[in-house]
Design a protein around this motif. Structure first.
Motif, PDB file in Angstrom:
ATOM      1  N   ASP A  89      15.240   8.574  22.947  1.00  0.00           N
ATOM      2  CA  ASP A  89      16.365   9.262  23.567  1.00  0.00           C
ATOM      3  C   ASP A  89      16.763   8.486  24.821  1.00  0.00           C
ATOM      4  O   ASP A  89      15.903   8.136  25.645  1.00  0.00           O
ATOM      5  CB  ASP A  89      15.974  10.698  23.944  1.00  0.00           C
ATOM      6  N   LYS A 109      20.489  11.094  21.488  1.00  0.00           N
ATOM      7  CA  LYS A 109      19.245  11.365  20.771  1.00  0.00           C
ATOM      8  C   LYS A 109      19.034  10.325  19.674  1.00  0.00           C
ATOM      9  O   LYS A 109      19.985   9.805  19.113  1.00  0.00           O
ATOM     10  CB  LYS A 109      19.311  12.768  20.131  1.00  0.00           C
ATOM     11  N   GLY A 153      17.862  19.221  17.221  1.00  0.00           N
ATOM     12  CA  GLY A 153      18.798  19.021  18.330  1.00  0.00           C
ATOM     13  C   GLY A 153      19.178  20.352  18.975  1.00  0.00           C
ATOM     14  O   GLY A 153      19.453  20.417  20.179  1.00  0.00           O
ATOM     15  N   GLY A 176      18.134  21.072  13.007  1.00  0.00           N
ATOM     16  CA  GLY A 176      17.834  22.096  14.007  1.00  0.00           C
ATOM     17  C   GLY A 176      17.064  21.591  15.216  1.00  0.00           C
ATOM     18  O   GLY A 176      16.979  22.289  16.226  1.00  0.00           O
TER      19      GLY A 176
HETATM   20  N1  ATP Z   1      14.332   8.486  14.422  1.00  0.00           N
HETATM   21  C1  ATP Z   1      13.774   9.388  15.228  1.00  0.00           C
HETATM   22  N2  ATP Z   1      12.461   9.302  15.559  1.00  0.00           N
HETATM   23  C2  ATP Z   1      11.888  10.204  16.367  1.00  0.00           C
HETATM   24  N3  ATP Z   1      12.549  11.238  16.918  1.00  0.00           N
HETATM   25  C3  ATP Z   1      13.855  11.381  16.643  1.00  0.00           C
HETATM   26  C4  ATP Z   1      14.544  10.469  15.791  1.00  0.00           C
HETATM   27  N4  ATP Z   1      15.833  10.854  15.684  1.00  0.00           N
HETATM   28  C5  ATP Z   1      15.951  11.961  16.439  1.00  0.00           C
HETATM   29  N5  ATP Z   1      14.758  12.281  17.015  1.00  0.00           N
HETATM   30  C6  ATP Z   1      14.472  13.413  17.893  1.00  0.00           C
HETATM   31  O1  ATP Z   1      14.880  14.611  17.254  1.00  0.00           O
HETATM   32  C7  ATP Z   1      15.501  15.480  18.184  1.00  0.00           C
HETATM   33  C8  ATP Z   1      16.869  15.876  17.641  1.00  0.00           C
HETATM   34  O2  ATP Z   1      17.643  14.719  17.466  1.00  0.00           O
HETATM   35  P1  ATP Z   1      18.673  14.599  16.261  1.00  0.00           P
HETATM   36  O3  ATP Z   1      19.271  13.247  16.320  1.00  0.00           O
HETATM   37  O4  ATP Z   1      18.004  15.029  14.993  1.00  0.00           O
HETATM   38  O5  ATP Z   1      19.712  15.711  16.698  1.00  0.00           O
HETATM   39  P2  ATP Z   1      20.784  16.486  15.836  1.00  0.00           P
HETATM   40  O6  ATP Z   1      21.261  15.646  14.705  1.00  0.00           O
HETATM   41  O7  ATP Z   1      21.803  16.986  16.785  1.00  0.00           O
HETATM   42  O8  ATP Z   1      19.937  17.718  15.294  1.00  0.00           O
HETATM   43  P3  ATP Z   1      20.472  19.072  14.634  1.00  0.00           P
HETATM   44  O9  ATP Z   1      20.010  19.038  13.229  1.00  0.00           O
HETATM   45  O10 ATP Z   1      19.848  20.164  15.433  1.00  0.00           O
HETATM   46  O11 ATP Z   1      21.965  19.078  14.779  1.00  0.00           O
HETATM   47  C9  ATP Z   1      15.567  14.755  19.512  1.00  0.00           C
HETATM   48  O12 ATP Z   1      14.534  15.235  20.348  1.00  0.00           O
HETATM   49  C10 ATP Z   1      15.268  13.310  19.168  1.00  0.00           C
HETATM   50  O13 ATP Z   1      14.474  12.728  20.158  1.00  0.00           O
END
Ligand code: ATP
Ligand code: NPW
Ligand code: MG
Length: 347
Positions: free
Chosen positions: A250, A246, A274, A272
């Motif tokens: 992605d 992600k 993710g 949240g």
């Molecule tokens: N820089 C970004 N720009 C746009 N979308 C993003 C970006 N980073 C993450 N995402 C999107 O946000 C969603 C969650 O990704 P993220 O990397 O925040 O996951 P995470 O850290 O596991 O989240 P969580 O807080 O639930 O643990 C995914 O659908 C991803 O495509």
């Protein structure tokens, strides 16, 4: 596990197909050469444009009919929820329901259970994860579950992680698809053998989790200049386990092909999102495996499911941000699951 040299060699020979919002773009060699190699290497059909890929996701969605009984469209389990984290398993489990699963279970610690139950009467919550017979307690539900999402809000307590190790072993023995996220990935970084070569496993690392996994499995730091190759290599080294990295875009790979989802999301990075993705993916993986490769045009059903979950999460983020701007939270995104699903897959 593949050696680093073997993984590198495999990368060189693999077909890399990347998906961009304007259509499929190809990384590396020119389009014709890569498509030819795709046919030559794995006889896979090549996805040619964004619309075609969305069509593949649409193909796996089961029709809503009056002929089905409760449970047929998905019984999903989430393993996670401890003293510190109750939001993450809730987000994952409620997202599964909102995407279209019929029943959503949460397997969490005793003290997390009443908290999670209080968020929603729609979730079935089992306070078993820190019980002495936790593996058996979860294991007896496995035959009735279509997919297990492991890790949101699990925490890193040694005893809990050892229980989850047992749950993963039983799930694999029973051929239950597993989506591994968050602290579940912490466990996999320590014991990759748990999912090595398991074709029904999907890993959904964020930036940090991906670095941790890559260093543990491949032994070297991530090459940030080539995210597609980094994901492809990790998937291959894990025996073609599907990996969803992600980030701003992605990147998804099953070690043979690489898809990229850059569906417009938002600049809001609240926690949240993710969890919404991993819960949604639980349902889509079930639907994709049920539909089979005929419906996904020869592509791996798990790749199509992952693309569906990524695009859906990002669309929820986009729609929620249009309404709430800087105050957008994951709860606002969950309220958009229905409309976002319709706009992407049902119009
Ligand atoms: N820089 C970004 N720009 C746009 N979308 C993003 C970006 N980073 C993450 N995402 C999107 O946000 C969603 C969650 O990704 P993220 O990397 O925040 O996951 P995470 O850290 O596991 O989240 P969580 O807080 O639930 O643990 C995914 O659908 C991803 O495509
Ligand atoms: N409401 C709830 O209950 C929620 C609970 N959750 C649960 O929390 C648990 C821990 O999960 P996690 O994701 O916080 O853990 P982890 O891998 O240590 O990452 C944190 C570190 O990584 C870094 N970092 C992150 N992204 C980065 C980036 N793009 N680029 C660079 N760095 C980046 C960042 O570093 P920092 O910025 O602090 O230096 C941060 O310190 C897990 O159970 C999960 O499910 C969440 O689901 C949210 C909602
Ligand atoms: Mg996460």
């Amino acid at each position: 596990m593949a050696t680093r040299a073997a993984a590198g060699a495999a990368v060189t020979g693999a077909a890399v197909v990347a998906l961009l919002s304007a259509g499929f773009a190809l990384y590396g060699p020119p389009l014709d050469a890569v498509l030819e190699r795709a046919f030559w290497l794995n006889k896979a059909h090549s996805i040619k444009d964004m619309e075609t890929t969305f069509q593949l996701v649409r193909n796996i969605i089961p029709p809503l009919t009056t002929k089905k009984h409760k449970g047929q469209d998905g019984r999903i389990g989430v393993v996670g929820g401890c003293q510190e984290y109750t939001g993450a398993p809730y987000f994952a489990a409620i997202s599964a329901l909102k995407v279209g699963a019929d029943l959503s279970h949460v397997f969490c610690t005793r003290e997390a259970a009443p908290v999670i139950k209080s968020y929603s009467p729609e979730l079935i919550v089992h306070p078993v994860l820190d019980s002495p017979n936790a593996v058996q307690d979860v294991g007896k539900w496995l035959p009735r579950l279509h997919a297990l999402v492991v890790g949101p809000g699990l925490g890193r307590d040694h005893v809990l992680l050892s229980t989850v190790k047992g749950i993963l072993e039983v799930s694999r023995a029973r051929d239950v698809p597993v989506i591994i996220d968050a602290d579940g990935l912490w466990l996999i970084a320590q014991q990759p053998a748990l999912i090595q070569g398991y074709q029904k496993a999907v890993l959904t690392p964020n930036h940090m989790e991906f670095s941790r996994l890559s260093e543990a499995v491949l032994g070297d730091p991530v090459d940030s200049s080539d995210p597609q190759e980094a994901v492809l290599r990790l998937s291959q080294a894990l025996g073609n386990v599907t990996v969803v990295r992600k980030g701003e875009r992605d990147v998804i790979s099953d070690g043979k092909q690489v898809l990229e989802c850059s569906q417009e999301g938002s600049s809001r990075r609240c926690g949240g999102q993710g969890d919404l993705l991993s819960g949604s993916l639980g349902v889509l993986v079930h639907w994709a495996l049920l539909a089979g490769p005929e419906k996904t045009n020869g592509f791996s059903p798990l790749l199509v499911a992952a693309f569906g979950a990524c695009s859906l999460t990002r669309q929820c983020s986009r729609q929620a941000f249009q309404k709430h701007g800087r105050s957008t939270t994951t709860t606002d995104m969950i309220a958009e699951v229905g409309p976002a699903f319709t706009s992407l897959f049902e119009t």
